[in-house]
Design an enzyme around this catalytic site. Structure first.
Site, PDB file in Angstrom:
ATOM      1  N   GLY A  26      46.771  36.712  37.855  1.00  0.00           N
ATOM      2  CA  GLY A  26      46.570  35.937  39.080  1.00  0.00           C
ATOM      3  C   GLY A  26      47.880  35.449  39.660  1.00  0.00           C
TER       4      GLY A  26
ATOM      5  CG  LEU B 206      50.037  29.273  37.679  1.00  0.00           C
ATOM      6  CD1 LEU B 206      51.320  28.778  38.344  1.00  0.00           C
ATOM      7  CD2 LEU B 206      49.102  28.105  37.377  1.00  0.00           C
TER       8      LEU B 206
ATOM      9  CB  ALA C 283      40.353  29.166  37.908  1.00  0.00           C
ATOM     10  CE1 TYR C 284      32.900  33.493  40.683  1.00  0.00           C
ATOM     11  CE2 TYR C 284      33.280  31.761  42.295  1.00  0.00           C
ATOM     12  CZ  TYR C 284      32.653  32.935  41.920  1.00  0.00           C
ATOM     13  OH  TYR C 284      31.782  33.548  42.787  1.00  0.00           O
ATOM     14  CB  THR C 285      40.020  30.638  42.910  1.00  0.00           C
ATOM     15  OG1 THR C 285      40.246  32.054  43.033  1.00  0.00           O
ATOM     16  CG2 THR C 285      40.726  30.113  41.665  1.00  0.00           C
TER      17      THR C 285
ATOM     18  CE1 TYR D  31      37.911  26.574  42.335  1.00  0.00           C
ATOM     19  CE2 TYR D  31      38.479  24.959  44.030  1.00  0.00           C
ATOM     20  CZ  TYR D  31      38.854  25.791  42.989  1.00  0.00           C
ATOM     21  OH  TYR D  31      40.168  25.838  42.595  1.00  0.00           O
TER      22      TYR D  31
ATOM     23  CE  LYS E  73      39.827  24.509  38.587  1.00  0.00           C
ATOM     24  NZ  LYS E  73      40.505  25.400  37.601  1.00  0.00           N
TER      25      LYS E  73
END
Length: 295
Positions: free
Chosen positions: A10, A12, A60-62, A125, A129
Site C-alpha cells: 500500500g 504507506l 487496512a480496508y480504506t 469505515y 477503525k
C-alpha cells in the site's frame, strides 16, 4: 531488531520499504500474499518464527464508500485483523505500531482534534477503525496508535493522483470546499514511524498520537494547488458544497489533527503540506510513463 510491516504494497507500506532498505535493522515486508493477518494462527506463527520485536500495521480496508455496503469485510480487516496483531504482540512482548484515521471523529469541532477528544465516527469505515483502536488497547500490548488524515503518495489510488489526471483531461472540475483537513504525504508518516523505531523512542511513550502534515486546507484548495504545481492551468476548478455531491458515506467536515503531543514527545519536525505535495509531484512527474492511477 526484527520488524514486521504488514500491508507492504500500500501507500504507506511502499514508503516503509524505501526507508527499511537503508536500515541496519531487519525488516520483513508482507502483504496478503505472504501473510493473511485475518488468520490469527498465521500471524502468531510469523511473529514467532521471525522473532519479531515490532509490528508496523499498514494494512487496512480504506474504501470509505464501499465500507457502507460491506461493513463486514471492513470490520474483518480494520478490527479483527488488528486484534490478531495486538494479541500476538501482547503474547510475544512485541511493539505494535497501528495506523488509524481522522474518521474516528465526527468533524463537528472548530479547532484541531487532540488525542483526548471524544470519538464519534460517522460511517462504517470510521466505526471499524475505531473498533481496531479499542482492540489494540484491550489486548494489553505495547502500542503506538498513529491517527493520520488525507493520505497520498506516488503509489496506488489517492486524491492527488486523481486530480493530476482529471485536471489534465478536463476543461472544468467541481471540488468540495466545505471539508477541511490536512493532506498528508505517506512518506512523511513513514519517516516519523521509522525515526521512532530506529531511535528506540517508543519505550515509555506508548499511547495514541496524531500525525498529519502541517497546515490546513479544503479539498478545493488542495486541488487548485495540485493543478497549479503541475501546470494544468487550462482546467477551471470551481468550489462546491458536499451536499451537491451526496455520497453513501458521510465525511467529517473538519478533521484537522493537533500534532503537539507527537512533536513534543518524539522531537519530530513535520513539513507543511504544500512542501510535501511539491516533492511528491516532482517524483511523479519525473517519471512520465508512470500512470497517475492504478488500473
Amino acid at each position: 531488531m526484527n520488524i514486521l510491516v504488514t500491508g507492504a504494497n500500500g501507500q504507506l507500506g511502499r514508503e516503509m520499504q524505501r526507508l527499511g532498505a537503508v536500515s541496519p535493522n531487519n525488516y520483513l515486508f508482507t502483504d496478503v500474499a505472504e501473510l493473511d493477518i485475518t488468520d490469527a494462527a498465521a500471524v502468531r506463527a510469523c511473529v514467532t518464527e521471525h522473532r519479531i520485536e515490532a509490528i508496523v500495521n499498514c494494512a487496512a480496508y480504506t474504501n470509505v464508500e464501499r465500507a457502507e455496503e460491506d461493513e463486514e469485510t471492513a470490520d474483518r480487516l480494520n478490527r479483527q485483523a488488528v486484534e490478531n496483531l495486538a494479541r500476538t504482540a501482547a503474547e510475544t512482548g512485541a511493539l505494535l505500531v497501528h495506523v488509524s484515521t481522522d474518521y474516528v471523529f465526527d468533524g463537528r469541532a472548530s479547532e484541531p482534534y487532540t488525542e483526548e477528544c471524544p470519538t464519534a465516527p460517522l460511517g462504517a469505515y470510521g466505526r471499524t477503525k475505531r473498533a481496531g483502536e479499542e482492540a489494540v488497547v484491550k489486548a494489553g500490548c505495547r502500542y503506538l496508535i498513529l491517527r493520520t488524515a488525507w493520505l497520498y503518495s506516488e503509489y496506488g489510488n489517492n486524491f492527488l493522483k486523481t486530480m493530476l489526471r482529471l485536471t489534465a483531461e478536463r476543461e472544468s472540475l467541481n471540488v468540495v470546499f466545505d471539508q477541511v483537513g490536512t493532506p498528508t504525504y505517506a512518506g512523511d508518516l513513514a519517516l516519523a514511524i521509522f525515526s521512532i523505531l530506529e531511535g528506540g523512542l517508543d519505550r515509555g511513550n506508548e499511547g495514541i498520537y496524531h500525525f498529519s502534515d502541517e497546515g490546513v486546507c479544503s479539498w478545493y484548495d488542495f486541488a487548485v494547488e495540485i493543478a497549479r504545481a503541475a501546470g494544468h492551468d487550462k482546467c477551471r476548478i470551481a468550489p462546491c458544497r458536499t451536499a451537491e455531491y451526496p455520497t453513501k458515506a458521510p465525511r467529517p467536515a473538519y478533521s484537522v489533527l493537533d500534532k503537539s503531543k507527537l512533536k513534543r514527545t518524539f522531537g519530530i519536525e513535520i513539513p507543511h503540506w504544500r512542501e510535501s505535495m511539491f516533492y511528491c509531484l516532482k517524483r511523479i512527474l519525473s517519471q512520465p510513463n508512470q500512470p497517475t492511477e492504478k488500473p
